[in-house]
Design an enzyme around this catalytic site. Structure first.
Site, PDB file in Angstrom:
ATOM      1  N   CYS A   1     -70.956 -32.854  52.394  1.00 52.51           N
ATOM      2  CA  CYS A   1     -70.604 -31.593  53.045  1.00 52.51           C
ATOM      3  C   CYS A   1     -71.872 -30.838  53.459  1.00 52.51           C
ATOM      4  O   CYS A   1     -72.546 -31.257  54.384  1.00 52.51           O
ATOM      5  CB  CYS A   1     -69.688 -30.759  52.158  1.00 52.51           C
ATOM      6  SG  CYS A   1     -68.784 -29.499  53.099  1.00 52.51           S
TER       7      CYS A   1
ATOM      8  N   HIS B   1     -65.172 -34.784  51.360  1.00 50.25           N
ATOM      9  CA  HIS B   1     -65.461 -34.784  49.921  1.00 50.25           C
ATOM     10  C   HIS B   1     -64.773 -35.941  49.208  1.00 50.25           C
ATOM     11  O   HIS B   1     -63.695 -35.769  48.610  1.00 50.25           O
ATOM     12  CB  HIS B   1     -64.994 -33.464  49.299  1.00 50.25           C
ATOM     13  CG  HIS B   1     -65.850 -32.298  49.611  1.00 50.25           C
ATOM     14  ND1 HIS B   1     -67.031 -32.008  48.939  1.00 50.25           N
ATOM     15  CD2 HIS B   1     -65.715 -31.320  50.538  1.00 50.25           C
ATOM     16  CE1 HIS B   1     -67.560 -30.909  49.425  1.00 50.25           C
ATOM     17  NE2 HIS B   1     -66.798 -30.471  50.405  1.00 50.25           N
TER      18      HIS B   1
ATOM     19  N   GLU C   1     -65.884 -37.265  46.528  1.00 52.26           N
ATOM     20  CA  GLU C   1     -66.320 -37.219  45.130  1.00 52.26           C
ATOM     21  C   GLU C   1     -65.428 -36.381  44.231  1.00 52.26           C
ATOM     22  O   GLU C   1     -65.525 -36.434  43.003  1.00 52.26           O
ATOM     23  CB  GLU C   1     -67.757 -36.680  45.053  1.00 52.26           C
ATOM     24  CG  GLU C   1     -67.908 -35.165  45.068  1.00 52.26           C
ATOM     25  CD  GLU C   1     -67.689 -34.496  46.423  1.00 52.26           C
ATOM     26  OE1 GLU C   1     -67.862 -33.269  46.501  1.00 52.26           O
ATOM     27  OE2 GLU C   1     -67.366 -35.199  47.393  1.00 52.26           O
TER      28      GLU C   1
END
Length: 235
Positions: free
Chosen positions: A89, A177, A179
């Site tokens: 990001c 994202h 993760e």
């Protein structure tokens, strides 16, 4: 022992599903709290891997957040030496900026769960693990960037052409994202309460419901994606 340095801007945006993958490979993980810790004291060349995590500020807001210049210096040093670096990001936007690409506000905020479309290069990259291919992923950004010169676009979304790119053999930049852990989403809903409340068509209930549907799949995807990438860069 291998060492991973993670630059963290807000507490709830951490390594998530990447962390157990790194620890299983013998990495010692050190978090640097951006805005509090002294970035100038770091040796950008020392860690085997540097991860630039996300945060709710613009990669171009140097005057408001002078520490961004030091982050850009760390990124530039590793880029110049071909050392592995991962940006998520805000981290992807900072990598783009360090590569002299323009970073700027996008046409609309992209927050919540939506698919990405892999390019031809993306289909043969770590973003397309055969055991957990991406379907819906988590987005949380309002800025975008031009594709840096020499970079390879890996993924796009309906609103943002540049969702992921690689640069050389050791650089991966992801605007979305992969993760995030499903159990951590409540922290995101609290931390971003004002943004959620002021974004048309968005609600906490909607985001929670979609996380319950897609969160576990994202975790599997993130785990396999980062395993493949670390294999590719021999870490």
């Amino acid at each position: 022992m291998k060492r991973t340095l993670a630059l963290r801007h807000v507490a709830f945006e951490h390594l998530g599903s990447i962390e157990p993958v790194l620890r299983a490979r013998g990495h010692e993980i050190q978090y640097i709290e951006v805005g509090r810790d002294d970035l100038s004291a770091l040796d950008p060349r020392a860690p085997e891997l540097v991860v630039i995590l996300g945060g709710p500020i613009g990669a171009y807001e140097d005057e408001a957040y002078p520490f961004l210049r030091k982050e850009l210096d760390i990124i530039a040093t590793r880029l110049d030496r071909g050392l592995p670096i991962l940006g998520l990001c805000l981290g992807s936007q900072l990598i783009a900026r360090a590569l002299n690409a323009r970073v700027y506000p996008g046409p609309r905020k992209e927050i919540g769960w939506a698919p990405i479309t892999l390019t031809e290069a993306g289909q043969t990259s770590c973003l397309n693990p055969p055991t957990a291919p991406p379907n819906q992923v988590l987005h949380w950004h309002g800025d975008t960037f031009d594709l840096p010169v020499g970079a390879t676009r890996l993924a796009s979304s309906a609103w943002y052409e540049n969702q992921a790119f690689s640069w050389g053999a050791n650089v991966l930049a992801l605007q979305f994202h992969p993760e995030v852990l499903a159990k951590d989403m409540e922290r995101w809903l609290i931390g971003h309460a004002c943004e959620i409340a002021t974004t048309p068509g968005l609600s906490v209930v909607q985001l929670r419901t979609e996380t319950q549907r897609w969160g576990q799949q994202l975790e599997r995807f993130g785990t396999e994606c980062f395993r493949r990438w670390l294999d590719e860069i021999h870490l």
